[in-house]
Design a protein around this motif. Structure first.
Motif, mmCIF file in Angstrom:
data_model
loop_
_atom_site.group_PDB
_atom_site.id
_atom_site.type_symbol
_atom_site.label_atom_id
_atom_site.label_comp_id
_atom_site.label_asym_id
_atom_site.label_seq_id
_atom_site.Cartn_x
_atom_site.Cartn_y
_atom_site.Cartn_z
ATOM 1 N N VAL A 189 -3.012 8.290 11.868
ATOM 2 C CA VAL A 189 -3.019 9.750 11.938
ATOM 3 C C VAL A 189 -2.386 10.377 10.704
ATOM 4 C CG1 VAL A 189 -2.169 11.774 13.194
ATOM 5 C CG2 VAL A 189 -2.986 9.786 14.464
ATOM 6 N N VAL A 190 -1.210 9.885 10.334
ATOM 7 C CA VAL A 190 -0.373 10.603 9.368
ATOM 8 C C VAL A 190 -1.020 10.715 7.989
ATOM 9 C CG1 VAL A 190 0.974 8.603 8.564
ATOM 10 C CG2 VAL A 190 2.032 10.875 8.635
ATOM 11 N N PHE A 191 -1.803 9.716 7.591
ATOM 12 C CA PHE A 191 -2.408 9.759 6.261
ATOM 13 C C PHE A 191 -3.650 10.656 6.196
ATOM 14 C CE2 PHE A 191 0.014 5.739 6.110
ATOM 15 C CZ PHE A 191 0.854 6.077 5.058
ATOM 16 N N HIS A 192 -3.943 11.338 7.299
ATOM 17 C CA HIS A 192 -5.016 12.325 7.323
ATOM 18 C C HIS A 192 -4.460 13.742 7.455
ATOM 19 C CE1 HIS A 192 -8.125 9.216 7.651
ATOM 20 N NE2 HIS A 192 -7.276 8.590 8.462
ATOM 21 N N LYS A 193 -3.160 13.868 7.370
ATOM 22 C CA LYS A 193 -2.509 15.172 7.505
ATOM 23 C C LYS A 193 -2.352 15.847 6.139
ATOM 24 C CE LYS A 193 -0.588 16.842 10.581
ATOM 25 N NZ LYS A 193 -0.990 18.024 11.371
ATOM 26 N N ALA A 206 5.097 9.909 4.435
ATOM 27 C CA ALA A 206 4.699 8.608 4.977
ATOM 28 C C ALA A 206 4.498 7.572 3.885
ATOM 29 C CB ALA A 206 3.422 8.763 5.804
ATOM 30 N N TYR A 207 3.949 7.973 2.743
ATOM 31 C CA TYR A 207 3.783 7.024 1.636
ATOM 32 C C TYR A 207 5.107 6.334 1.311
ATOM 33 C CZ TYR A 207 -0.952 8.428 0.094
ATOM 34 O OH TYR A 207 -2.294 8.643 -0.012
ATOM 35 N N GLY A 208 6.162 7.123 1.203
ATOM 36 C CA GLY A 208 7.451 6.556 0.826
ATOM 37 C C GLY A 208 8.050 5.670 1.894
ATOM 38 N N ILE A 209 7.948 6.102 3.142
ATOM 39 C CA ILE A 209 8.508 5.319 4.251
ATOM 40 C C ILE A 209 7.796 3.978 4.359
ATOM 41 C CG2 ILE A 209 8.820 5.241 6.753
ATOM 42 C CD1 ILE A 209 8.890 8.373 6.626
ATOM 43 N N TRP A 210 6.469 4.031 4.349
ATOM 44 C CA TRP A 210 5.701 2.794 4.497
ATOM 45 C C TRP A 210 5.896 1.873 3.305
ATOM 46 C CZ3 TRP A 210 1.367 1.738 8.120
ATOM 47 C CH2 TRP A 210 1.430 2.546 9.271
ATOM 48 N N ALA A 211 5.998 2.442 2.115
ATOM 49 C CA ALA A 211 6.196 1.608 0.926
ATOM 50 C C ALA A 211 7.525 0.892 0.966
ATOM 51 C CB ALA A 211 6.102 2.466 -0.334
ATOM 52 N N ASP A 212 8.545 1.520 1.539
ATOM 53 C CA ASP A 212 9.855 0.880 1.596
ATOM 54 C C ASP A 212 9.835 -0.338 2.507
ATOM 55 O OD1 ASP A 212 12.537 0.694 0.768
ATOM 56 O OD2 ASP A 212 13.228 1.641 2.618
ATOM 57 N N PHE A 213 8.996 -0.296 3.526
ATOM 58 C CA PHE A 213 8.892 -1.453 4.423
ATOM 59 C C PHE A 213 7.915 -2.501 3.907
ATOM 60 C CE2 PHE A 213 10.467 1.656 7.618
ATOM 61 C CZ PHE A 213 11.574 0.928 8.037
ATOM 62 N N GLN A 214 6.866 -2.074 3.232
ATOM 63 C CA GLN A 214 5.803 -3.005 2.861
ATOM 64 C C GLN A 214 5.927 -3.553 1.450
ATOM 65 O OE1 GLN A 214 2.246 -0.667 3.657
ATOM 66 N NE2 GLN A 214 2.141 -1.465 5.732
ATOM 67 N N GLY A 215 6.592 -2.831 0.560
ATOM 68 C CA GLY A 215 6.717 -3.276 -0.815
ATOM 69 C C GLY A 215 5.505 -2.947 -1.653
ATOM 70 N N PRO A 216 5.624 -3.044 -2.970
ATOM 71 C CA PRO A 216 4.549 -2.636 -3.888
ATOM 72 C C PRO A 216 3.228 -3.366 -3.680
ATOM 73 C CG PRO A 216 6.605 -2.887 -5.080
ATOM 74 C CD PRO A 216 6.849 -3.413 -3.701
ATOM 75 N N ASP A 217 3.264 -4.634 -3.320
ATOM 76 C CA ASP A 217 2.023 -5.398 -3.230
ATOM 77 C C ASP A 217 1.096 -4.900 -2.124
ATOM 78 O OD1 ASP A 217 2.844 -6.948 -5.324
ATOM 79 O OD2 ASP A 217 3.552 -8.622 -4.089
ATOM 80 N N ARG A 218 1.645 -4.170 -1.152
ATOM 81 C CA ARG A 218 0.816 -3.657 -0.054
ATOM 82 C C ARG A 218 0.514 -2.164 -0.196
ATOM 83 N NH1 ARG A 218 2.922 -6.611 5.529
ATOM 84 N NH2 ARG A 218 2.654 -8.762 4.816
ATOM 85 N N VAL A 219 0.927 -1.572 -1.286
ATOM 86 C CA VAL A 219 0.558 -0.183 -1.551
ATOM 87 C C VAL A 219 -0.800 -0.203 -2.251
ATOM 88 C CG1 VAL A 219 1.148 1.934 -2.779
ATOM 89 C CG2 VAL A 219 2.958 0.562 -1.710
ATOM 90 N N PRO A 220 -1.817 0.401 -1.653
ATOM 91 C CA PRO A 220 -3.164 0.322 -2.237
ATOM 92 C C PRO A 220 -3.237 0.938 -3.630
ATOM 93 C CG PRO A 220 -3.236 1.142 0.031
ATOM 94 C CD PRO A 220 -1.801 1.141 -0.382
ATOM 95 N N GLY A 221 -4.132 0.398 -4.439
ATOM 96 C CA GLY A 221 -4.451 1.000 -5.723
ATOM 97 C C GLY A 221 -3.415 0.817 -6.810
#
Length: 240
Positions: free
Chosen positions: A134-138, A146-161
């Motif tokens: 939901v959140v990435f369509h807001k 959300a980009y920042g929160i998710w990146a902190d948990f997933q790390g750079p390798d899972r951030v698309p692009g």
């Protein structure tokens, strides 16, 4: 409006530096453990790095994004002072945090500048931050948070692009070390499952209970939406 905000540079990242954001950081510090406080700061910095590279989020309300990022985990129960009025007995943690952030803004912000729309952006960013579908369509501010929160948990390798490099990430972590973030997250999630399980059945918090608390009586059996719908089959009760 946001282009005229005072700014500061932290870990090579330019972020807003307004009196309201300073108060928000102080409020978050009062209601956070060390690891959570560092996480919210990293979330702001990482979200800024990523969102500044995405055309649809680059032109955003940067103060609203920053406020949402630093207040997004107010609903985590561990770290709150005794008798905190932020944590409810019957509301999921994301909504507790969203309510607390909106109350903070109504108390501390200039409401001529913070209209209903800006307040709602912050509320949505916090309430929806765990729901990726939901959140990435807001709105851009909600996505940036959300980009920042998710990146902190997933790390750079899972951030698309390739939108976050390891050099950028490591500079942020050096400024705000992780301090065992995942242990703190697990402790908070299990605390929620134990203390107000009814708020965890239909969301990701319940997954932690499924994995770690089954021997302690936690169960979502019969509580999931699919079960509730199938056991209330109104088609079978349709008048003939």
């Amino acid at each position: 409006m946001t282009s005229e905000l005072p700014t500061r540079v932290v870990a090579g990242v330019t972020v807003p530096d307004t009196p309201l954001l300073t108060k928000a950081l102080e409020f978050a510090r009062e209601h956070s453990t060390d690891s959570t406080y560092n996480h919210i700061n990293r979330s702001l910095l990482l979200g800024t790095i990523i969102s500044d590279k995405v055309p649809t989020t680059k032109d955003r309300d940067r103060e609203a994004h920053a406020i949402a990022a630093v207040l997004h985990d107010l609903g985590f129960p561990i770290g709150h002072p005794p008798h905190s009025d932020v944590i409810s007995k019957d509301t999921r943690f994301e909504v507790d945090g969203a309510h607390a952030a909106r109350a903070f803004l109504k108390r501390e912000a200039d409401l001529q500048q913070w209209d209903k729309h800006r307040l709602q952006l912050v509320w949505d960013a916090i309430a929806l931050h765990t729901i990726g579908s939901v959140v990435f369509h807001k709105e851009p501010e909600v996505q940036a948070c959300a980009y920042g929160i998710w990146a902190d948990f997933q790390g750079p390798d899972r951030v698309p692009g390739g939108l976050l490099t390891w050099d950028e990430y490591n500079a942020v972590v050096k400024e705000f070390p992780r301090l065992g973030l995942m242990k703190g997250v697990k402790d908070n999630m299990l605390h929620l499952c134990k203390t107000k399980p009814e708020t965890t059945y239909d969301n990701t918090v319940g997954e932690w209970g499924d994995r770690y608390l089954q021997n302690e009586g936690y169960s979502r059996e019969g509580k999931l939406t699919q079960y509730l719908l199938e056991t209330c089959d109104l088609d079978e009760k349709e008048p003939k």
